[in-house]
Design an enzyme around this catalytic site. Structure first.
Site, PDB file in Angstrom:
ATOM      1  N   LYS A  66       0.818  -1.225   0.000  1.00 16.01           N
ATOM      2  CA  LYS A  66       0.000   0.000   0.000  1.00 16.01           C
ATOM      3  C   LYS A  66       0.854   1.278   0.000  1.00 16.01           C
ATOM      4  O   LYS A  66       0.467   2.269  -0.593  1.00 16.01           O
ATOM      5  CB  LYS A  66      -0.968  -0.005   1.192  1.00 16.01           C
ATOM      6  CG  LYS A  66      -2.089  -1.039   1.043  1.00 16.01           C
ATOM      7  CD  LYS A  66      -3.101  -0.920   2.158  1.00 16.01           C
ATOM      8  CE  LYS A  66      -4.136  -2.032   2.061  1.00 16.01           C
ATOM      9  NZ  LYS A  66      -5.168  -1.915   3.102  1.00 16.01           N
ATOM     10  N   ALA A 129      -1.542   1.958  15.147  1.00 13.52           N
ATOM     11  CA  ALA A 129      -1.073   3.179  14.485  1.00 13.52           C
ATOM     12  C   ALA A 129      -0.345   2.815  13.193  1.00 13.52           C
ATOM     13  O   ALA A 129       0.555   3.525  12.753  1.00 13.52           O
ATOM     14  CB  ALA A 129      -0.170   3.962  15.427  1.00 13.52           C
ATOM     15  N   GLY A 130      -0.727   1.685  12.600  1.00 15.01           N
ATOM     16  CA  GLY A 130      -0.137   1.270  11.330  1.00 15.01           C
ATOM     17  C   GLY A 130      -0.948   1.803  10.161  1.00 15.01           C
ATOM     18  O   GLY A 130      -1.718   2.774  10.307  1.00 15.01           O
ATOM     19  N   ALA A 132      -3.542   0.673   8.482  1.00 16.97           N
ATOM     20  CA  ALA A 132      -5.006   0.606   8.551  1.00 16.97           C
ATOM     21  C   ALA A 132      -5.546   1.725   9.445  1.00 16.97           C
ATOM     22  O   ALA A 132      -6.527   2.392   9.095  1.00 16.97           O
ATOM     23  CB  ALA A 132      -5.446  -0.757   9.072  1.00 16.97           C
ATOM     24  N   ARG A 153       0.891   0.226  20.928  1.00 24.10           N
ATOM     25  CA  ARG A 153       1.979  -0.397  21.691  1.00 24.10           C
ATOM     26  C   ARG A 153       3.199   0.514  21.684  1.00 24.10           C
ATOM     27  O   ARG A 153       3.795   0.801  22.709  1.00 24.10           O
ATOM     28  CB  ARG A 153       2.273  -1.749  21.016  1.00 24.10           C
ATOM     29  CG  ARG A 153       3.170  -2.661  21.734  1.00 24.10           C
ATOM     30  CD  ARG A 153       3.249  -3.976  20.992  1.00 24.10           C
ATOM     31  NE  ARG A 153       3.679  -3.832  19.593  1.00 24.10           N
ATOM     32  CZ  ARG A 153       3.840  -4.854  18.758  1.00 24.10           C
ATOM     33  NH1 ARG A 153       3.578  -6.079  19.156  1.00 24.10           N
ATOM     34  NH2 ARG A 153       4.247  -4.651  17.521  1.00 24.10           N
ATOM     35  N   TYR A 218     -11.020 -10.282   9.968  1.00 24.78           N
ATOM     36  CA  TYR A 218     -12.184 -11.171   9.949  1.00 24.78           C
ATOM     37  C   TYR A 218     -11.686 -12.606   9.941  1.00 24.78           C
ATOM     38  O   TYR A 218     -10.608 -12.902   9.415  1.00 24.78           O
ATOM     39  CB  TYR A 218     -13.080 -10.893   8.732  1.00 24.78           C
ATOM     40  CG  TYR A 218     -12.324 -10.790   7.439  1.00 24.78           C
ATOM     41  CD1 TYR A 218     -11.872  -9.550   6.986  1.00 24.78           C
ATOM     42  CD2 TYR A 218     -12.037 -11.928   6.676  1.00 24.78           C
ATOM     43  CE1 TYR A 218     -11.165  -9.444   5.814  1.00 24.78           C
ATOM     44  CE2 TYR A 218     -11.326 -11.812   5.487  1.00 24.78           C
ATOM     45  CZ  TYR A 218     -10.896 -10.573   5.063  1.00 24.78           C
ATOM     46  OH  TYR A 218     -10.186 -10.467   3.899  1.00 24.78           O
TER      47      TYR A 218
HETATM   48  N1  LIG Z   1     -11.244  -5.460   6.802  1.00 21.88           N
HETATM   49  C1  LIG Z   1     -10.514  -4.736   5.978  1.00 21.88           C
HETATM   50  O1  LIG Z   1     -10.974  -4.345   4.895  1.00 21.88           O
HETATM   51  C2  LIG Z   1      -9.112  -4.341   6.381  1.00 21.88           C
HETATM   52  C3  LIG Z   1      -8.427  -3.348   5.660  1.00 21.88           C
HETATM   53  C4  LIG Z   1      -7.137  -2.982   6.066  1.00 21.88           C
HETATM   54  C5  LIG Z   1      -6.550  -3.638   7.153  1.00 21.88           C
HETATM   55  N2  LIG Z   1      -7.234  -4.613   7.825  1.00 21.88           N
HETATM   56  C6  LIG Z   1      -6.637  -5.303   9.008  1.00 21.88           C
HETATM   57  O2  LIG Z   1      -6.100  -4.335   9.897  1.00 21.88           O
HETATM   58  C7  LIG Z   1      -5.027  -4.892  10.648  1.00 21.88           C
HETATM   59  C8  LIG Z   1      -3.819  -3.947  10.682  1.00 21.88           C
HETATM   60  O3  LIG Z   1      -3.257  -3.802   9.381  1.00 21.88           O
HETATM   61  P1  LIG Z   1      -2.112  -2.714   9.071  1.00 21.88           P
HETATM   62  O4  LIG Z   1      -1.963  -2.694   7.596  1.00 21.88           O
HETATM   63  O5  LIG Z   1      -2.375  -1.441   9.781  1.00 21.88           O
HETATM   64  O6  LIG Z   1      -0.815  -3.380   9.756  1.00 21.88           O
HETATM   65  P2  LIG Z   1       0.552  -2.620  10.142  1.00 21.88           P
HETATM   66  O7  LIG Z   1       0.743  -1.386   9.333  1.00 21.88           O
HETATM   67  O8  LIG Z   1       1.605  -3.680  10.120  1.00 21.88           O
HETATM   68  O9  LIG Z   1       0.339  -2.120  11.671  1.00 21.88           O
HETATM   69  C9  LIG Z   1       0.230  -3.048  12.697  1.00 21.88           C
HETATM   70  C10 LIG Z   1      -0.238  -2.373  13.981  1.00 21.88           C
HETATM   71  O10 LIG Z   1      -0.551  -3.400  14.923  1.00 21.88           O
HETATM   72  C11 LIG Z   1       0.198  -3.194  16.129  1.00 21.88           C
HETATM   73  N3  LIG Z   1       0.478  -4.530  16.701  1.00 21.88           N
HETATM   74  C12 LIG Z   1       1.007  -5.599  16.071  1.00 21.88           C
HETATM   75  N4  LIG Z   1       1.042  -6.667  16.906  1.00 21.88           N
HETATM   76  C13 LIG Z   1       0.519  -6.244  18.098  1.00 21.88           C
HETATM   77  C14 LIG Z   1       0.282  -6.879  19.350  1.00 21.88           C
HETATM   78  N5  LIG Z   1       0.583  -8.174  19.553  1.00 21.88           N
HETATM   79  N6  LIG Z   1      -0.280  -6.153  20.337  1.00 21.88           N
HETATM   80  C15 LIG Z   1      -0.595  -4.857  20.150  1.00 21.88           C
HETATM   81  N7  LIG Z   1      -0.394  -4.186  18.989  1.00 21.88           N
HETATM   82  C16 LIG Z   1       0.154  -4.889  17.962  1.00 21.88           C
HETATM   83  C17 LIG Z   1       1.418  -2.432  15.709  1.00 21.88           C
HETATM   84  O11 LIG Z   1       1.947  -1.761  16.836  1.00 21.88           O
HETATM   85  P3  LIG Z   1       3.461  -1.176  16.840  1.00 21.88           P
HETATM   86  O12 LIG Z   1       3.372   0.162  16.161  1.00 21.88           O
HETATM   87  O13 LIG Z   1       3.804  -1.090  18.275  1.00 21.88           O
HETATM   88  O14 LIG Z   1       4.305  -2.161  16.091  1.00 21.88           O
HETATM   89  C18 LIG Z   1       0.804  -1.478  14.653  1.00 21.88           C
HETATM   90  O15 LIG Z   1       0.130  -0.409  15.277  1.00 21.88           O
HETATM   91  C19 LIG Z   1      -4.754  -6.256  10.031  1.00 21.88           C
HETATM   92  O16 LIG Z   1      -5.368  -7.244  10.848  1.00 21.88           O
HETATM   93  C20 LIG Z   1      -5.447  -6.189   8.672  1.00 21.88           C
HETATM   94  O17 LIG Z   1      -5.871  -7.472   8.245  1.00 21.88           O
HETATM   95  C21 LIG Z   1      -8.503  -4.965   7.456  1.00 21.88           C
END
Ligand SMILES: NC(=O)c1ccc[n+]([C@@H]2O[C@H](COP(=O)([O-])OP(=O)(O)OC[C@H]3O[C@@H](n4cnc5c(N)ncnc54)[C@H](OP(=O)(O)O)[C@@H]3O)[C@@H](O)[C@H]2O)c1
Length: 273
Positions: A66, A129-130, A132, A153, A218
């Site tokens: 992305k 804060a990633g 999504a 975190r 999901y």
């Molecule tokens: N349904 C949909 O259409 C849709 C669309 C987009 C995304 N999503 C879902 O959204 C989620 C996040 O995606 P992303 O792209 O944002 O990922 P990302 O950019 O890799 O960000 C991951 C986030 O999760 C935190 N994290 C990871 N492991 C953790 C744990 N064990 N405990 C607490 N915090 C934790 C990270 O914290 P740190 O900053 O501390 O590392 C960071 O804030 C995924 O599950 C994805 O499948 C769903």
């Protein structure tokens, strides 16, 4: 010849986007073909370019590309600019590559229309804060919640998001424990903890009976976050299947100018997990 579209990612075999978009096309009588493309980790731009050369009209972009799609875009919508991530690319012979981000619109529509919870005036806890989380902050603030709290975190990342978006609404940020003793109307899990079958380090007491607990991930069974929310007394639980379908519908609208109906396909995907 049908117009070509695809979802691009790595891995991609699990993607439900081809099923969703072909159903949208059937329903709206659009002549399109929608496939899934696996791009090599080091070959995103080359794969996009080859698709474009073939006459491709648009791509959905998923993990881990992305941010690269954002860099590749020549024009960006405001919401993609705010998200600094692109999940929808549109190719048009007369215009340079357009990058958009429909994740936030998908989440809002799922919460307000499908879950029937208006966001205006509500207190929201956004966990993560990633990519999504970043993508949904501006669309959430545009719905005028009373407060948006961002818990992560790594606290500095939440603070950076607070600083970036504070001119758009009332935002606070912190570590999960900083919100101990408070309760929220809507709690959204935008961390990837559920992917690892883990629960973010949440304090107890955040949920009320009426709180909407929303996990962007999901799965067939309740995620650890949704189980915790239920144990904490929340009655209204939702996972990200509705967001997935709604962000797809928004992309379809960006490409084709027609908004497909989403309820039936959401039910179908829920029943065939
Ligand atoms: N349904 C949909 O259409 C849709 C669309 C987009 C995304 N999503 C879902 O959204 C989620 C996040 O995606 P992303 O792209 O944002 O990922 P990302 O950019 O890799 O960000 C991951 C986030 O999760 C935190 N994290 C990871 N492991 C953790 C744990 N064990 N405990 C607490 N915090 C934790 C990270 O914290 P740190 O900053 O501390 O590392 C960071 O804030 C995924 O599950 C994805 O499948 C769903």
């Amino acid at each position: 010849m049908p117009d070509l579209y695809a979802v691009i990612g790595n891995p991609i075999h699990h993607s439900k986007s081809p099923i969703i978009h072909m159903e949208f096309a059937r329903q709206t009588h659009q002549d399109i073909q929608y496939n899934a493309i696996l791009a090599p980790l080091e070959g995103f731009a080359a794969t996009v370019s080859a698709f474009q050369q073939k006459g491709g009209k648009g791509l959905n972009v998923t993990l881990p590309f992305k941010q690269e799609a954002y860099t590749l875009s020549i024009r960006l919508t405001d919401r993609a600019n705010a998200a600094q991530a692109v999940n929808t690319l549109k190719f048009d012979q007369n215009h340079p590559i357009l990058g958009d981000n429909t994740d936030g619109a998908g989440l809002i529509r799922d919460i307000e229309v499908n879950q029937e919870i208006p966001i205006a005036g509500k207190s929201i806890l956004l966990m993560g804060a990633g990519g999504a989380a970043r993508g949904v902050i501006l669309p959430l603030l545009e719905r005028k919640p009373r407060l948006l709290a961002i818990a992560n975190r790594t606290q500095t990342k939440a603070q950076l998001l607070q600083a970036q978006f504070s001119s758009h609404g009332q935002i606070v940020s912190g570590h999960f424990q900083d919100f101990s003793g408070e309760s929220f109307d809507i709690i959204i899990n935008a961390t990837s903890a559920s992917l690892q079958d883990k629960l973010p380090p949440l304090p107890t007491g955040l949920f009320k009976e009426t709180t909407l607990a929303y996990d962007m991930m999901y799965s067939r069974n309740l995620t650890p976050f949704l189980i915790f929310a239920q144990q904490q007394g929340a009655h209204h639980l939702a996972d990200g299947i509705g967001m997935l379908v709604e962000q797809a519908a928004e992309s379809f609208y960006v490409w084709r100018g027609i908004r497909p109906e989403t309820r039936k396909i959401i039910e179908m995907l829920k029943n065939n997990r």
